[in-house]
Structure formats: structure tokens, C-alpha cells
Scaffold this motif. Structure first.
Motif, PDB file in Angstrom:
ATOM      1  N   MET A 288     -78.887 -54.304   0.740  1.00  0.00           N
ATOM      2  CA  MET A 288     -78.950 -53.406   1.894  1.00  0.00           C
ATOM      3  C   MET A 288     -79.085 -54.189   3.198  1.00  0.00           C
ATOM      4  SD  MET A 288     -78.596 -50.313   0.811  1.00  0.00           S
ATOM      5  CE  MET A 288     -77.553 -50.977  -0.495  1.00  0.00           C
ATOM      6  N   MET A 289     -79.958 -55.197   3.205  1.00  0.00           N
ATOM      7  CA  MET A 289     -80.191 -55.955   4.436  1.00  0.00           C
ATOM      8  C   MET A 289     -78.982 -56.807   4.799  1.00  0.00           C
ATOM      9  SD  MET A 289     -83.096 -55.014   5.593  1.00  0.00           S
ATOM     10  CE  MET A 289     -83.639 -56.247   6.773  1.00  0.00           C
ATOM     11  N   MET A 290     -78.337 -57.410   3.811  1.00  0.00           N
ATOM     12  CA  MET A 290     -77.127 -58.176   4.096  1.00  0.00           C
ATOM     13  C   MET A 290     -76.062 -57.280   4.714  1.00  0.00           C
ATOM     14  SD  MET A 290     -76.737 -60.645   0.721  1.00  0.00           S
ATOM     15  CE  MET A 290     -75.256 -61.434   1.358  1.00  0.00           C
ATOM     16  N   THR A 291     -75.911 -56.088   4.164  1.00  0.00           N
ATOM     17  CA  THR A 291     -74.892 -55.157   4.648  1.00  0.00           C
ATOM     18  C   THR A 291     -75.212 -54.652   6.051  1.00  0.00           C
ATOM     19  OG1 THR A 291     -74.441 -54.432   2.384  1.00  0.00           O
ATOM     20  CG2 THR A 291     -73.694 -52.997   4.171  1.00  0.00           C
ATOM     21  N   MET A 292     -76.461 -54.246   6.270  1.00  0.00           N
ATOM     22  CA  MET A 292     -76.818 -53.632   7.539  1.00  0.00           C
ATOM     23  C   MET A 292     -76.729 -54.613   8.703  1.00  0.00           C
ATOM     24  SD  MET A 292     -80.213 -51.459   8.666  1.00  0.00           S
ATOM     25  CE  MET A 292     -81.308 -52.873   8.858  1.00  0.00           C
ATOM     26  N   PHE A 293     -77.357 -55.774   8.567  1.00  0.00           N
ATOM     27  CA  PHE A 293     -77.410 -56.698   9.689  1.00  0.00           C
ATOM     28  C   PHE A 293     -76.055 -57.324   9.999  1.00  0.00           C
ATOM     29  CE2 PHE A 293     -81.978 -56.452   8.986  1.00  0.00           C
ATOM     30  CZ  PHE A 293     -82.437 -56.438  10.299  1.00  0.00           C
ATOM     31  N   SER A 294     -75.267 -57.605   8.966  1.00  0.00           N
ATOM     32  CA  SER A 294     -73.946 -58.164   9.219  1.00  0.00           C
ATOM     33  C   SER A 294     -73.034 -57.133   9.870  1.00  0.00           C
ATOM     34  CB  SER A 294     -73.322 -58.670   7.922  1.00  0.00           C
ATOM     35  OG  SER A 294     -73.272 -57.649   6.948  1.00  0.00           O
ATOM     36  N   THR A 295     -73.136 -55.878   9.436  1.00  0.00           N
ATOM     37  CA  THR A 295     -72.314 -54.825  10.026  1.00  0.00           C
ATOM     38  C   THR A 295     -72.667 -54.603  11.488  1.00  0.00           C
ATOM     39  OG1 THR A 295     -72.093 -53.701   7.894  1.00  0.00           O
ATOM     40  CG2 THR A 295     -71.638 -52.399   9.855  1.00  0.00           C
ATOM     41  N   MET A 296     -73.945 -54.679  11.808  1.00  0.00           N
ATOM     42  CA  MET A 296     -74.366 -54.424  13.186  1.00  0.00           C
ATOM     43  C   MET A 296     -74.016 -55.563  14.134  1.00  0.00           C
ATOM     44  SD  MET A 296     -77.885 -52.218  12.988  1.00  0.00           S
ATOM     45  CE  MET A 296     -78.816 -53.404  12.046  1.00  0.00           C
ATOM     46  N   ILE A 297     -73.535 -56.686  13.590  1.00  0.00           N
ATOM     47  CA  ILE A 297     -73.008 -57.752  14.440  1.00  0.00           C
ATOM     48  C   ILE A 297     -71.483 -57.678  14.488  1.00  0.00           C
ATOM     49  CG2 ILE A 297     -72.620 -60.247  14.530  1.00  0.00           C
ATOM     50  CD1 ILE A 297     -75.469 -60.699  13.943  1.00  0.00           C
ATOM     51  N   ILE A 298     -70.865 -57.443  13.332  1.00  0.00           N
ATOM     52  CA  ILE A 298     -69.405 -57.422  13.261  1.00  0.00           C
ATOM     53  C   ILE A 298     -68.820 -56.249  14.056  1.00  0.00           C
ATOM     54  CG2 ILE A 298     -67.452 -57.032  11.702  1.00  0.00           C
ATOM     55  CD1 ILE A 298     -68.927 -58.684   9.630  1.00  0.00           C
ATOM     56  N   LEU A 299     -69.418 -55.065  13.940  1.00  0.00           N
ATOM     57  CA  LEU A 299     -68.860 -53.894  14.621  1.00  0.00           C
ATOM     58  C   LEU A 299     -68.821 -54.046  16.149  1.00  0.00           C
ATOM     59  CD1 LEU A 299     -70.024 -50.694  12.682  1.00  0.00           C
ATOM     60  CD2 LEU A 299     -67.775 -51.772  12.758  1.00  0.00           C
ATOM     61  N   PRO A 300     -69.929 -54.451  16.803  1.00  0.00           N
ATOM     62  CA  PRO A 300     -69.832 -54.637  18.255  1.00  0.00           C
ATOM     63  C   PRO A 300     -68.786 -55.675  18.654  1.00  0.00           C
ATOM     64  CG  PRO A 300     -72.127 -54.552  17.589  1.00  0.00           C
ATOM     65  CD  PRO A 300     -71.309 -54.617  16.331  1.00  0.00           C
ATOM     66  N   LEU A 301     -68.673 -56.766  17.886  1.00  0.00           N
ATOM     67  CA  LEU A 301     -67.659 -57.780  18.185  1.00  0.00           C
ATOM     68  C   LEU A 301     -66.254 -57.192  18.095  1.00  0.00           C
ATOM     69  CD1 LEU A 301     -69.059 -60.929  16.301  1.00  0.00           C
ATOM     70  CD2 LEU A 301     -68.948 -60.575  18.783  1.00  0.00           C
ATOM     71  N   TYR A 302     -66.024 -56.353  17.075  1.00  0.00           N
ATOM     72  CA  TYR A 302     -64.680 -55.791  16.904  1.00  0.00           C
ATOM     73  C   TYR A 302     -64.399 -54.685  17.913  1.00  0.00           C
ATOM     74  CZ  TYR A 302     -60.446 -54.145  14.647  1.00  0.00           C
ATOM     75  OH  TYR A 302     -59.139 -53.803  14.395  1.00  0.00           O
ATOM     76  N   LEU A 303     -65.393 -53.871  18.192  1.00  0.00           N
ATOM     77  CA  LEU A 303     -65.178 -52.800  19.161  1.00  0.00           C
ATOM     78  C   LEU A 303     -64.835 -53.348  20.538  1.00  0.00           C
ATOM     79  CD1 LEU A 303     -68.056 -50.326  18.162  1.00  0.00           C
ATOM     80  CD2 LEU A 303     -65.600 -50.016  17.802  1.00  0.00           C
ATOM     81  N   GLN A 304     -65.421 -54.492  20.876  1.00  0.00           N
ATOM     82  CA  GLN A 304     -65.129 -55.096  22.177  1.00  0.00           C
ATOM     83  C   GLN A 304     -63.891 -55.984  22.134  1.00  0.00           C
ATOM     84  OE1 GLN A 304     -68.876 -56.360  24.489  1.00  0.00           O
ATOM     85  NE2 GLN A 304     -69.681 -56.112  22.418  1.00  0.00           N
ATOM     86  N   GLY A 305     -63.759 -56.796  21.069  1.00  0.00           N
ATOM     87  CA  GLY A 305     -62.639 -57.719  20.994  1.00  0.00           C
ATOM     88  C   GLY A 305     -61.366 -57.094  20.454  1.00  0.00           C
ATOM     89  N   GLY A 306     -61.477 -56.164  19.496  1.00  0.00           N
ATOM     90  CA  GLY A 306     -60.297 -55.553  18.894  1.00  0.00           C
ATOM     91  C   GLY A 306     -59.834 -54.301  19.601  1.00  0.00           C
ATOM     92  N   LEU A 307     -60.803 -53.453  20.002  1.00  0.00           N
ATOM     93  CA  LEU A 307     -60.449 -52.195  20.659  1.00  0.00           C
ATOM     94  C   LEU A 307     -60.594 -52.264  22.169  1.00  0.00           C
ATOM     95  CD1 LEU A 307     -60.787 -51.314  17.654  1.00  0.00           C
ATOM     96  CD2 LEU A 307     -61.672 -49.146  18.504  1.00  0.00           C
ATOM     97  N   ALA A 308     -61.076 -53.406  22.673  1.00  0.00           N
ATOM     98  CA  ALA A 308     -61.224 -53.635  24.117  1.00  0.00           C
ATOM     99  C   ALA A 308     -62.164 -52.633  24.773  1.00  0.00           C
ATOM    100  CB  ALA A 308     -59.857 -53.606  24.811  1.00  0.00           C
ATOM    101  N   LEU A 309     -63.215 -52.220  24.056  1.00  0.00           N
ATOM    102  CA  LEU A 309     -64.218 -51.338  24.640  1.00  0.00           C
ATOM    103  C   LEU A 309     -65.224 -52.149  25.444  1.00  0.00           C
ATOM    104  CD1 LEU A 309     -65.003 -48.972  21.604  1.00  0.00           C
ATOM    105  CD2 LEU A 309     -63.317 -48.641  23.422  1.00  0.00           C
ATOM    106  N   THR A 310     -65.853 -51.510  26.400  1.00  0.00           N
ATOM    107  CA  THR A 310     -66.905 -52.190  27.154  1.00  0.00           C
ATOM    108  C   THR A 310     -68.166 -52.268  26.299  1.00  0.00           C
ATOM    109  OG1 THR A 310     -67.774 -50.142  28.114  1.00  0.00           O
ATOM    110  CG2 THR A 310     -65.986 -51.260  29.313  1.00  0.00           C
ATOM    111  N   ALA A 311     -69.107 -53.126  26.710  1.00  0.00           N
ATOM    112  CA  ALA A 311     -70.366 -53.249  25.976  1.00  0.00           C
ATOM    113  C   ALA A 311     -71.103 -51.914  25.938  1.00  0.00           C
ATOM    114  CB  ALA A 311     -71.245 -54.328  26.625  1.00  0.00           C
ATOM    115  N   PHE A 312     -71.021 -51.164  27.039  1.00  0.00           N
ATOM    116  CA  PHE A 312     -71.713 -49.880  27.132  1.00  0.00           C
ATOM    117  C   PHE A 312     -71.135 -48.887  26.119  1.00  0.00           C
ATOM    118  CE2 PHE A 312     -71.888 -45.580  29.070  1.00  0.00           C
ATOM    119  CZ  PHE A 312     -73.255 -45.410  29.038  1.00  0.00           C
ATOM    120  N   VAL A 313     -69.812 -48.784  26.068  1.00  0.00           N
ATOM    121  CA  VAL A 313     -69.161 -47.844  25.156  1.00  0.00           C
ATOM    122  C   VAL A 313     -69.376 -48.282  23.702  1.00  0.00           C
ATOM    123  CG1 VAL A 313     -66.965 -46.835  24.445  1.00  0.00           C
ATOM    124  CG2 VAL A 313     -67.456 -47.173  26.872  1.00  0.00           C
TER     125      VAL A 313
END
Length: 487
Positions: A288-313
Motif C-alpha cells: 500500500m505504501m509503495m503504491t500510494m507514495f509513488s503514485t502521488m509523485i508520478i501523477l503530479p509530474l505527468y499532469l504537469q509534464g504530459g498534460l501541461a497543467l499548471t501546478a495549481f490545477v
């Protein structure tokens, strides 16, 4: 340094007359602020990489290093809890955390920022076992589900909303305010604790074994350092500095476990693993901890780098899942008291499998609302597993194993989180690099986005495998109603 049985009994607080609410409020406030910092920087990583001129593999040490230090100190806390009062442990931990927060906010460069994070982590590592051990002492097994659910509100909700708060603060101010805004709350927690906190632990003052402390530090440190370095450089897993460090970590941990089983007063008593549900819970919580913490880092990186969202969004996209997780933790605790662990853990792991499969298929064409739904599903599934599973496992331990059981779970959770972040980031980085090497125009924006997508899909594919393992293990979960005696 050994304490007599009489001293042990006299040192143990009479919890029947203790007002539980002020004690729990003191600990929860401090723990919430401390644990929030495990993910508070996640959305700020893109800005930190640009301003401090570091790579993704380097900046992730702000999370990996934090969890590593927590993981190293938690085993020692099993010893410290028996040497110092609840009040002394709490105030000392919060003082360390506050000092680290101030240093991080004033940091002129990455090394100083990392040093501040390490000091913060030192406080957090000493604080977590105090919170869990206090619950075990104050509440009988039949009422622990609700109490542990409140703790889950802290342990799960705080890191879950970290990226959202990070996005709002970074968009409105700058990354330094991620620390400055925490300082007043940390100081309030110290003052509140000085007024209301009372001792509830058993002061037995066991023998301090320096060799055990050194072995646990080398063991856990070697594992996380090795996994983290696997994501840096071109050699990756074939780098001798990676696999030799990991091997040294496993070797040190093996000797550490062997020594604990032979010592009359072990620093971390491994006989707790004679409880089958405690052992099963440990493996589940690691996943559970491996999944949760890694996801909470990967998703913001992808939302900003892949989808070009701002940090706020990007931060707002993760908010519903964080809120759902926080709301469900105490509810899951109460449901556990009534229905037991199977009714929660099995559906929770099944939901985790489905969610990770969805994540393996994300692309730059995936709508933002889909990420919101997927993340919410993930947080719901984790909330159904974490606290119910943890409570069920600890309920099978007798009181003398409380400090050891809580320290073992907290240690492995934090180290698992650190390894998970390092492993998933390493997989993502390797897949990105492989894609760009075969791309016609690797410098183009589209190639960069596709490379990031390939990396994210690869990381979540590994996450899906872990989720399937968790589901299979959940089928063996059984309710424990009373502690068993362990020789």
C-alpha cells in the motif's frame, strides 16, 4: 540499565482515569503537520528542478531521503519509547521537526534544503510510533478500530492532500512558503502538547544495543540508497554501486534480524512475526505504501509534464481523492469494529487492482477528470486496506510487544514508501530514456510527452503486479479478537 518488574508496573500509567481526548488531539495535531510534509513538495518538484537546477532523479531525494530517515529512526523509537515519557518523546520530536522546517524554508541551495528535510524527518520518525503506541495503550481491542481510523485520518489524509496544498501555495507564492506556512502550526502543536499531554507509556529502560542500531541503519539505508541510485545515470540496475549497496542492505538486515532473535532485550523484537495476521498485515501495508507514495509523485509530474497543467490545477486534480481518503479512514475504522477486516480489505485491494489497470492505459489524450476519478478510486481502495489491516494485525499482539509491533510496521511502511518512490521513478526514467533513444526527433515537445507517457505506463504496470499480489494476500485475512501470547 535493566528495570525490574516492579518499576515497569509503577511506570505504566493508569489509563482508566486518563482523559483520552486532550492526549489524542495533541498527538494528532503534531502528526498531521509532520506527515503532511512527506508529500507537500510533490507538485513543487517541477519548479524546484528549474530553480535549483537538479534532475528528477535528484529532486526525488527530498521525498526518498525524508522517508529513509523516518524508516531508520522508527526502529530506534521502539527503544526510546521505553526510555522516555510520551511527553518527552513528543516535544523532542516536534522541536526537531520545527528546526528542520525553518532551515528548509531558508535554504539557499539543494544540499541545504535536503539537510532541512532530513532534520524534519528525524522529528517525524520519532513521532509516528508514539502516536500508534499511545492508541494501543489507551484503547481496548474492541474500540481500537475507531481510534486507529482517526489516526488514519492523519497518516493517510495528510500526505494525500499534500500535493493539492503544494499546488495552491506554489502557484500563489513560491516553494519556500511550503515551509514558512507550516511553522506556526508546528509551534502551536508544541505549546498544546506542553499543556495537555500526559505520559501513558511503560518506562522500562531496556539495554541499549549499539550494534543493532548500526545494523538497522546500514540495512534500511543501503536498500533505499541502492534503489534510489538505480534511477540515476545510464548504468541503472547494472551499476555496481546499485546492486552492491542493495546486497549490503539485505545482508545487514539479515544479521540484524538474527541478532534481535538472540538478544534478551532486542531493540526490535522479531518474535512479533509469530503472529500470522501481523505478518500478513506487514506485507499488505508495504504494498500500500509503495503504491500510494509513488503514485502521488508520478501523477503530479505527468499532469504537469504530459498534460501541461499548471501546478495549481494539478494540485486541485488530486484534491477529491485526498478528501475522500481522509473522510473514509475513520469510517473504515468504525466498520472494522463492526464487521471485521475481510469486508473492507478484500474490496479495497480489488479496487486497487482495477485502478492500477486504468493507470497503465493513460495517455496525453486522457481527460483530466479521468485522472481525478482514478486517483479517487486509488485513495478509496487504500483507505479500506490501511487502517483495518493495521488494526487487525496489531490486535493479535500482547501489550509488551506494542512498541515493537508499531515500530516494525512504521519502519517498513516508511522504507517501503521510499523504495516505492525510488523504484517507480527509476522505472519511469528508464522507460523515458529508452523511448527517446529510438525517437526520430527526441528534442521535440511531442517526443518528450510520449516518452513521459511511456515511462508512466511502465511504472504503473509494475504497480498493477503489486496490486494483484495484495488482492491474493487479502483473501487470507482473518479477524483477530484477542492478543496471543508469544514466547
Amino acid at each position: 540499565m535493566d528495570a525490574t518488574a516492579g518499576k515497569t508496573k509503577s511506570a505504566a500509567a493508569d489509563t482508566s482515569e486518563i482523559k483520552k481526548a486532550p492526549i489524542m488531539i495533541s498527538l494528532i495535531i503534531g502528526a498531521f503537520i509532520a506527515i503532511l510534509n512527506e508529500t507537500l513538495l510533490n507538485v513543487a518538484y517541477t519548479d524546484l528542478m528549474a530553480q535549483l537546477q537538479v534532475s528528477a532523479a535528484t529532486v526525488q531525494w527530498l521525498s526518498t531521503g525524508f522517508m529513509l530517515v523516518v524508516g531508520i529512526l522508527v526502529p530506534v523509537s521502539a527503544l526510546l519509547i521505553q526510555w522516555f515519557t510520551t511527553r518527552q518523546m513528543f516535544l523532542g520530536a516536534m522541536a526537531l521537526f520545527t528546526a528542520g522546517t525553518l532551515l528548509s524554508g531558508l535554504a539557499p541551495n539543494f544540499p541545504v534544503l535536503l539537510a532541512g528535510r532530513i532534520i524534519q524527518a528525524s522529528g517525524t520518525g520519532l513521532l509516528l510510533p508514539v502516536l500508534m503506541n499511545t492508541i494501543l495503550v489507551l484503547f481496548p481491542p474492541e474500540k481500537r478500530g475507531g481510534a486507529m481510523g482517526m489516526m488514519g485520518l492523519v497518516i493517510m489524509f495528510a500526505p494525500a492532500i499534500g500535493p493539492t496544498l503544494s499546488g495552491i501555495i506554489v502557484e500563489s507564492l513560491n516553494w519556500r512558503w511550503l515551509f514558512f506556512l507550516i511553522l506556526p502550526f508546528a509551534l502551536f502543536s508544541i505549546i498544546f502538547g506542553m499543556i495537555y499531554l500526559r505520559n501513558v507509556s511503560d518506562i522500562t529502560k531496556p539495554k541499549v544495543d549499539i550494534i543493532s542500531i548500526v545494523l538497522s541503519t546500514i540495512g534500511f539505508g543501503g536498500l533505499v540508497f541502492g534503489f534510489s541510485n538505480a534511477g540515476e545515470g545510464e548504468s541503472g540496475w547494472t551499476d555496481p554501486g546499485v546492486y552492491l549497496t542493495i546486497a549490503a542492505g539485505f545482508a545487514a538486515l539479515g544479521i540484524f534480524v538474527w541478532r534481535q532473535l538472540r538478544l534478551k532485550e532486542p531493540m526490535l523484537d522479531m518474535r512479533a512475526f509469530k503472529s500470522p495476521m501481523f505478518s500478513l498485515t506487514t506485507v499488505l501495508l508495504i504494498i500500500m505504501m509503495m503504491t500510494m507514495f509513488s503514485t502521488m509523485i508520478i501523477l503530479p509530474l505527468y499532469l504537469q509534464g504530459g498534460l501541461a497543467l499548471t501546478a495549481f490545477v494539478a494540485g486541485l486534480a488530486l484534491l477529491p481523492g485526498g478528501l475522500l481518503n481522509g473522510a473514509m479512514s475513520p469510517i473504515a475504522g468504525r466498520l472494522f469494529d463492526r464487521y471485521g477486516p475481510r469486508a473492507l480489505v478484500i474490496p479495497g485491494t480489488a479496487l486497487l487492482v482495477v485502478t492500477m489497470w486504468f493507470f497503465t492505459n493513460v495517455t496525453t489524450d486522457t481527460a483530466t477528470w479521468q485522472f481525478v476519478v482514478y486517483h479517487s478510486m486509488l485513495m478509496l481502495g487504500i483507505s479500506l486496506v490501511m487502517m483495518p489491516g493495521q488494526t487487525n494485525g496489531l490486535n493479535q499482539l500482547p501489550r509488551k510487544y506494542y512498541p515493537h509491533g508499531t515500530a516494525i510496521l512504521n519502519t517498513l511502511q516508511q522504507v517501503a514508501g521510499a523504495i516505492g518512490v525510488a523504484l517507480f521513478i527509476g522505472i519511469m526514467t528508464a522507460a523515458e530514456t529508452g523511448y527517446l533513444q529510438s525517437a526520430v526527433n527526441p528534442e521535440s515537445a511531442s517526443a518528450q510527452q510520449e516518452a513521459l507517457t511511456s515511462g508512466v505506463q511502465g511504472a504503473f504496470t509494475v504497480g498493477l503486479i503489486f496490486a494483484i499480489i495484495a488482492f491474493i494476500l487479502s483473501l487470507f485475512m482473518k479477524r483477530t479478537t484477542a492478543p496471543i501470547e508469544i514466547d
